[in-house]
Design an enzyme around this catalytic site. Structure first.
Site, PDB file in Angstrom:
ATOM      1  N   HIS A 214       5.571   7.884 -18.401  1.00 51.25           N
ATOM      2  CA  HIS A 214       6.798   6.976 -17.731  1.00 51.25           C
ATOM      3  C   HIS A 214       7.967   6.734 -18.849  1.00 51.25           C
ATOM      4  O   HIS A 214       7.840   5.555 -19.455  1.00 51.25           O
ATOM      5  CB  HIS A 214       6.243   5.652 -17.294  1.00 51.25           C
ATOM      6  CG  HIS A 214       7.484   5.024 -16.188  1.00 51.25           C
ATOM      7  ND1 HIS A 214       8.481   4.492 -16.556  1.00 51.25           N
ATOM      8  CD2 HIS A 214       7.447   5.039 -14.608  1.00 51.25           C
ATOM      9  CE1 HIS A 214       9.159   4.110 -15.676  1.00 51.25           C
ATOM     10  NE2 HIS A 214       8.846   4.390 -14.646  1.00 51.25           N
TER      11      HIS A 214
ATOM     12  N   HIS B  40       9.205  12.176 -11.502  1.00 52.04           N
ATOM     13  CA  HIS B  40       9.596  10.760 -11.432  1.00 52.04           C
ATOM     14  C   HIS B  40      10.901  10.532 -12.279  1.00 52.04           C
ATOM     15  O   HIS B  40      11.937  10.797 -11.978  1.00 52.04           O
ATOM     16  CB  HIS B  40       8.699   9.892 -11.955  1.00 52.04           C
ATOM     17  CG  HIS B  40       8.622   8.440 -11.522  1.00 52.04           C
ATOM     18  ND1 HIS B  40       9.059   7.999 -10.282  1.00 52.04           N
ATOM     19  CD2 HIS B  40       8.746   7.468 -12.449  1.00 52.04           C
ATOM     20  CE1 HIS B  40       9.255   6.498 -10.284  1.00 52.04           C
ATOM     21  NE2 HIS B  40       8.963   6.304 -11.802  1.00 52.04           N
TER      22      HIS B  40
ATOM     23  N   CYS C   7       0.641  -1.225   0.037  1.00 52.94           N
ATOM     24  CA  CYS C   7      -0.064  -0.073  -0.058  1.00 52.94           C
ATOM     25  C   CYS C   7       0.678   1.308  -0.059  1.00 52.94           C
ATOM     26  O   CYS C   7       0.376   2.396  -0.280  1.00 52.94           O
ATOM     27  CB  CYS C   7      -0.952  -0.163   1.098  1.00 52.94           C
ATOM     28  SG  CYS C   7      -1.758  -1.406   1.477  1.00 52.94           S
TER      29      CYS C   7
ATOM     30  N   MET D 123      -8.166   1.657  -6.835  1.00 54.28           N
ATOM     31  CA  MET D 123      -8.028   0.817  -5.478  1.00 54.28           C
ATOM     32  C   MET D 123      -8.152  -0.476  -5.784  1.00 54.28           C
ATOM     33  O   MET D 123      -9.230  -1.004  -6.190  1.00 54.28           O
ATOM     34  CB  MET D 123      -8.565   1.382  -4.208  1.00 54.28           C
ATOM     35  CG  MET D 123      -8.795   0.387  -2.999  1.00 54.28           C
ATOM     36  SD  MET D 123      -7.342   0.837  -2.091  1.00 54.28           S
ATOM     37  CE  MET D 123      -7.723  -0.294  -0.721  1.00 54.28           C
TER      38      MET D 123
ATOM     39  N   CYS E 279       1.400   3.957  -2.873  1.00 55.22           N
ATOM     40  CA  CYS E 279       0.582   4.660  -3.495  1.00 55.22           C
ATOM     41  C   CYS E 279       0.062   5.744  -2.524  1.00 55.22           C
ATOM     42  O   CYS E 279      -0.282   6.808  -2.566  1.00 55.22           O
ATOM     43  CB  CYS E 279      -0.851   4.152  -3.943  1.00 55.22           C
ATOM     44  SG  CYS E 279      -0.861   3.056  -5.765  1.00 55.22           S
ATOM     45  N   HIS E 280      -0.001   5.380  -1.126  1.00 56.31           N
ATOM     46  CA  HIS E 280      -0.595   5.921  -0.030  1.00 56.31           C
ATOM     47  C   HIS E 280       0.558   6.752   0.609  1.00 56.31           C
ATOM     48  O   HIS E 280       0.074   7.590   1.708  1.00 56.31           O
ATOM     49  CB  HIS E 280      -1.396   5.278   0.743  1.00 56.31           C
ATOM     50  CG  HIS E 280      -2.800   4.762  -0.057  1.00 56.31           C
ATOM     51  ND1 HIS E 280      -3.751   5.477  -0.320  1.00 56.31           N
ATOM     52  CD2 HIS E 280      -2.993   3.512  -0.268  1.00 56.31           C
ATOM     53  CE1 HIS E 280      -4.776   4.883  -0.965  1.00 56.31           C
ATOM     54  NE2 HIS E 280      -4.169   3.540  -0.952  1.00 56.31           N
TER      55      HIS E 280
END
Length: 579
Positions: free
Chosen positions: A404, A362, A82, A123, A85-86
């Site tokens: 990306h 990124h 998790c 999600m 992402c969080h």
């Protein structure tokens, strides 16, 4: 209406309730960019080294009860699945925040539904997909209501305790002691074994398997091309001397608890003098001695987000490159959306120029002149062009969903002149941006063409100055036909569409692994393209070499030691930023 139809309608309505609840929760507080592509979820959900770091349990009296054993199990699951992402502190990264001020109000039953069924916003459906048991879903629903545990900081004392000079500089070779054409060596990440394979690009034979950190993210070369630097996701850096009779480690250090980026000084007069690495946790970068990796200077990146000017406690360091115009490192900080131009001419009086663009910075690469660094702000769906000569933002360009590029691809377009290209995780777009302000001012920093690829889920795009081809992978596309193949475009006729090559099929592997085809990489001569065919740790993998001119299979490299090969970097092309 019959009783049977009434009963069936009630059952269907009840079955739909959990998903509706999950959708409502997902829509209640969406991230800045709505939704995540399945490919991005897969990309972000990679395990974090922080899963094994012990953290203090701060008991929140308003949260559901959890034993220490339950807390530790849930923390491990969170960092494995998790945190990408969080965020480490659950304050939101590419996914939305999951802090107690939000989650306690939702309640355990509500959260269980959300975790079990997922949401249209991206999600994952952790329980219905079989990734989590019902018990684990209950555990995670209670865990996200607890006070987020904070991993320990990692400072100079910690770094120095891991620093090892295996072969001191004065004991290293004074000249190259092997017969390898080291400029055509490939450094190939063996992701799940914590190693890199050094492969002779001429003979296609493995030179050495070198122990490194876990899941090496990138390999970078010193300015001289002698030293290879690799960094694992666990923030361990290994320095490999390519002059040794059998190239191997000469120094190592761990610079944090999780990391992605490393590079060395390349400006004239500073070649091989310094190295730099950036961490995901703690959010910081460190400047080191280029001969020994001795840590010299640590700089935190916590600060304000560009635009909103709100404080962010966890701005992770993403890509780092070395400027060719000044004694500067170009450090890209994800969550704050800032590029830091770090002047290393005097690290005791460090000067940093802060350039704001957009979150979440990124990966990226230089244009063909190596003056402009183009970096993906992937959650803003933009590319930022940084002028390394003037030290300013040259442009902020809108592109497709979740760019990306890896390092991108430079080539001369038959109509628009010099361009740099990116593919995307969340779209099938291949976006071409003009990069020649002097020769083609009308096209500079504009999207000049969008070419359709096989699909989303692309991680890397590549070309070469001596090639007429543009290569695009799609390893994270959910369709095996796409993830196991690669698209090759004729630069002179991009509208014709790609020739799709069945790379995984050519590998002729003996089992039914995932066989994801990832990262086109040219040899030094620019006449071969290498691909990793990446399967699970217990499955056979391979490297496939394709003739760039004929697009025909040239050879397949197989060896039991080639376990989960992913990224691979040619020494010459990486040293000279050729892509």
């Amino acid at each position: 209406m019959s009783k049977h139809k009434t009963w069936l309608g009630a059952v269907l309505a009840l079955a739909a309730l959990p998903l509706a609840m999950a959708q409502a929760f997902a829509e209640d507080k969406k991230p800045a960019t709505e939704g995540h592509a399945p490919a991005e979820v897969k990309y972000q959900a990679g395990g974090s080294p922080l899963a094994d770091v012990d953290m203090y349990q701060d008991i929140n009296p308003k949260a559901p009860a959890m034993s220490k054993a339950e807390f530790d199990e849930a923390r491990k699951i969170y960092f494995e699945r998790c945190a990408g992402c969080h965020g480490v502190l659950r304050k939101g990264a590419t996914g939305k925040p999951l802090t107690p001020d939000i989650t306690i109000g939702k309640g355990t039953e509500y959260l269980k539904v959300f975790i079990a069924y997922g949401s249209p916003a991206g999600m994952p459906n952790w329980q219905t997909s079989g990734e989590m048991t019902e018990k684990q879903v209950d555990l995670m629903a209670r865990y996200v209501q607890q006070t987020p545990p904070t991993p320990p900081e990692y400072g100079m004392k910690d770094m120095r305790s891991t620093w090892k000079v295996i072969v001191p500089p004065d004991q290293r070779p004074k000249k190259k002691m092997n017969n390898y054409n080291i400029t055509n060596i490939f450094s190939t990440t063996l992701r799940d074994t914590g190693e890199v394979a050094l492969i002779d690009g001429d003979t296609k034979k493995i030179i050495n398997i070198v122990k490194t950190g876990y899941a090496v993210h990138i390999s970078r070369l010193s300015a001289s091309g002698r030293y290879l630097f690799v960094i694992g996701r666990d923030a361990k850096i290994n320095m490999i001397d390519l002059w040794m009779e059998k190239p191997d480690n000469v120094a190592e250090i761990r610079v944090g608890l999780e990391a992605r980026s490393v590079d060395t000084s390349k400006y004239k007069g500073y070649e091989d003098k310094l190295a730099i690495a950036g961490s995901y946790w703690p959010p910081q970068f460190v400047i080191m001695d280029g001969d020994t990796l001795e840590p010299k200077k640590i700089v935190a990146t916590r600060g304000m987000v560009v635009g909103t000017q709100e404080y962010h406690p966890e701005p992770r360091v993403a890509s780092i490159v070395a400027s060719h115009f000044k004694p500067e490192f170009v450090v890209n900080v994800k969550e704050t959306g800032k590029t830091l131009m770090v002047d290393y001419s005097n690290i005791d009086a460090l000067k940093i120029t802060e350039i704001g663009s957009a979150p979440f910075l990124h990966d990226g690469g230089w244009d063909s002149t190596k003056r402009y660094f183009l970096v993906a702000a992937n959650q803003s769906n933009k590319i930022a062009a940084i002028d390394a000569k003037e030290g300013k933002l040259a442009a902020l360009i809108d592109v497709g969903k979740i760019p990306h590029p890896g390092r991108g691809a430079n080539f001369t377009h038959p109509k628009f002149g010099p361009v740099w290209a990116t593919s995307h995780l969340g779209a099938d777009d291949i976006t071409l941006i003009g990069t020649d302000p002097k020769g083609h001012p009308q096209q500079a920093w504009k999207v000049v063409q969008v070419v359709k690829g096989q699909g989303g889920g692309s991680l890397f795009i590549k070309s070469h100055p001596k090639s007429k081809n543009l290569w695009v992978d799609t390893p994270l596309n959910p369709d095996p036909k796409l993830s196991q193949s690669v698209a090759a475009y004729d630069i002179g006729n991009l509208d014709k569409g790609p020739q799709v090559l069945p790379i995984a099929q050519w590998a002729d592997l003996k089992d039914d692994g995932a066989k994801r085809v990832v990262q086109p990489e040219y040899n030094k001569a620019g006449d071969e393209v290498w691909f990793a065919v990446w399967s699970a740790k217990n499955k056979e993998s391979a490297l496939v070499v394709v003739d760039d001119k004929t697009l025909k299979l040239k050879t397949v490299i197989k060896d039991p030691k080639l376990i989960t090969p992913t990224g691979h970097f040619n020494v010459h092309n990486t040293q000279h930023d050729v892509y």
